[in-house]
Design a protein around this motif. Structure first.
Motif, mmCIF file in Angstrom:
data_model
loop_
_atom_site.group_PDB
_atom_site.id
_atom_site.type_symbol
_atom_site.label_atom_id
_atom_site.label_comp_id
_atom_site.label_asym_id
_atom_site.label_seq_id
_atom_site.Cartn_x
_atom_site.Cartn_y
_atom_site.Cartn_z
ATOM 1 N N LYS A 122 7.428 9.636 -9.878
ATOM 2 C CA LYS A 122 8.041 8.667 -9.022
ATOM 3 C C LYS A 122 7.419 8.508 -7.619
ATOM 4 N N CYS A 123 7.341 9.686 -7.200
ATOM 5 C CA CYS A 123 6.741 9.584 -5.552
ATOM 6 C C CYS A 123 5.163 8.924 -5.629
ATOM 7 N N MET A 124 4.505 9.432 -6.806
ATOM 8 C CA MET A 124 2.977 9.050 -6.859
ATOM 9 C C MET A 124 3.038 7.568 -7.028
ATOM 10 N N GLY A 125 3.931 6.734 -8.014
ATOM 11 C CA GLY A 125 3.852 5.534 -7.900
ATOM 12 C C GLY A 125 4.502 4.807 -6.722
ATOM 13 N N PHE A 126 5.451 5.371 -5.949
ATOM 14 C CA PHE A 126 5.723 4.674 -4.644
ATOM 15 C C PHE A 126 4.791 4.831 -3.811
ATOM 16 N N ALA A 127 3.755 5.878 -3.532
ATOM 17 C CA ALA A 127 2.956 6.016 -2.791
ATOM 18 C C ALA A 127 1.761 4.988 -2.909
ATOM 19 N N LYS A 128 1.329 4.901 -4.197
ATOM 20 C CA LYS A 128 0.522 3.959 -4.580
ATOM 21 C C LYS A 128 0.796 2.276 -4.099
ATOM 22 N N GLU A 129 2.033 2.118 -4.545
ATOM 23 C CA GLU A 129 2.796 0.877 -4.216
ATOM 24 C C GLU A 129 2.599 0.573 -2.623
ATOM 25 N N HIS A 130 3.093 1.516 -1.815
ATOM 26 C CA HIS A 130 3.039 1.441 -0.437
ATOM 27 C C HIS A 130 1.803 1.435 0.588
ATOM 28 N N ALA A 131 0.846 2.194 -0.184
ATOM 29 C CA ALA A 131 -0.330 2.200 0.413
ATOM 30 C C ALA A 131 -1.479 1.217 -0.045
ATOM 31 N N THR A 132 -1.050 0.788 -1.146
ATOM 32 C CA THR A 132 -2.216 -0.222 -1.524
ATOM 33 C C THR A 132 -2.257 -1.407 -0.669
ATOM 34 N N THR A 133 -1.140 -2.005 -0.390
ATOM 35 C CA THR A 133 -1.190 -3.449 -0.043
ATOM 36 C C THR A 133 -1.815 -3.521 1.403
ATOM 37 N N PRO A 134 -1.517 -2.640 2.486
ATOM 38 C CA PRO A 134 -2.400 -2.801 3.602
ATOM 39 C C PRO A 134 -3.957 -2.192 3.399
ATOM 40 N N PHE A 135 -4.170 -1.421 2.566
ATOM 41 C CA PHE A 135 -5.454 -1.203 2.374
ATOM 42 C C PHE A 135 -6.382 -2.061 1.609
ATOM 43 N N LEU A 136 -5.781 -3.029 0.795
ATOM 44 C CA LEU A 136 -6.464 -3.980 0.111
ATOM 45 C C LEU A 136 -6.939 -5.019 0.886
ATOM 46 N N ASP A 137 -6.108 -5.331 1.957
ATOM 47 C CA ASP A 137 -6.421 -6.449 2.858
ATOM 48 C C ASP A 137 -7.293 -5.899 3.941
ATOM 49 N N ALA A 138 -7.762 -4.587 3.887
ATOM 50 C CA ALA A 138 -8.734 -4.139 5.023
ATOM 51 C C ALA A 138 -10.067 -4.545 4.807
ATOM 52 N N ARG A 139 -10.960 -4.525 6.058
ATOM 53 C CA ARG A 139 -12.276 -4.998 5.817
ATOM 54 C C ARG A 139 -13.011 -3.852 6.422
ATOM 55 N N ILE A 140 -14.442 -3.989 5.464
ATOM 56 C CA ILE A 140 -15.406 -2.899 5.780
ATOM 57 C C ILE A 140 -16.308 -3.500 6.610
ATOM 58 N N ALA A 141 -16.630 -2.926 7.770
ATOM 59 C CA ALA A 141 -17.618 -3.581 8.896
ATOM 60 C C ALA A 141 -18.928 -3.534 8.203
ATOM 61 N N LEU A 142 -19.666 -4.689 8.505
ATOM 62 C CA LEU A 142 -21.031 -4.858 8.117
ATOM 63 C C LEU A 142 -22.157 -4.763 9.355
ATOM 64 N N GLY A 143 -23.225 -4.009 9.478
ATOM 65 C CA GLY A 143 -23.761 -4.013 10.602
ATOM 66 C C GLY A 143 -24.735 -5.187 10.717
ATOM 67 N N GLU A 144 -25.590 -5.532 12.001
ATOM 68 C CA GLU A 144 -26.153 -6.535 12.065
ATOM 69 C C GLU A 144 -27.481 -6.484 10.995
#
Length: 146
Positions: A122-144
């Motif tokens: 249950k903890c593994m499922g809880f962690a996936k659920e709560h960590a995924t949302t902010p990290f899916l919205d994250a961006r990877i910076a691209l250089g010039e």
């Protein structure tokens, strides 16, 4: 000027009272404006310098959530196991002999183990659920020039 006054002024000089700190380590991520459309989480999103820093931050976040969840579950499982394995309150009123402590310890070990196995999943499922949302919205910076 008085020698005593000169000495006191030197004690409070900038060179005497300033503490030098090491330069801060740069952040793995930084808030940045997402542009249009706005995200549901607010006006800022996480931005990472590259994919490995994003993956490292995600794994770190997920493992911390799992560790905290399992620690809380361990406490709850201990209480639950103790309650399940104690003799019913009415047995002492009817004159029954008390439960063997070794038998109760084995019962608590079994209950605790079963509870922790269930809690880990249950903890593994809880962690996936709560960590995924902010990290899916994250961006990877691209250089010039990329």
């Amino acid at each position: 000027m008085d020698h005593q006054l000169t000495q006191n002024l030197e004690e409070y000089s900038a060179s005497s009272t300033t503490i030098k700190f090491d330069r801060p380590i740069p952040l793995l991520r930084a808030p940045s404006r997402p542009g249009l459309p706005m995200t549901l989480t607010g006006p800022y999103i996480l931005a990472f310098k590259d994919l490995p820093s994003w993956a490292a931050a995600y794994k770190s976040c997920e493992s911390k959530i799992i560790a905290q969840c399992e620690e809380g579950a361990r406490i709850g499982c201990a209480i639950t196991a103790s309650n399940k394995c104690k003799p019913p309150w009415w047995q002492s009123l009817t004159g029954w002999k008390s439960m063997d402590l070794k038998e109760r310890e084995r019962c608590e070990d079994r209950e605790m183990e079963d509870c922790l196995v269930s809690a880990k999943e249950k903890c593994m499922g809880f962690a996936k659920e709560h960590a995924t949302t902010p990290f899916l919205d994250a961006r990877i910076a691209l250089g010039e020039g990329r």
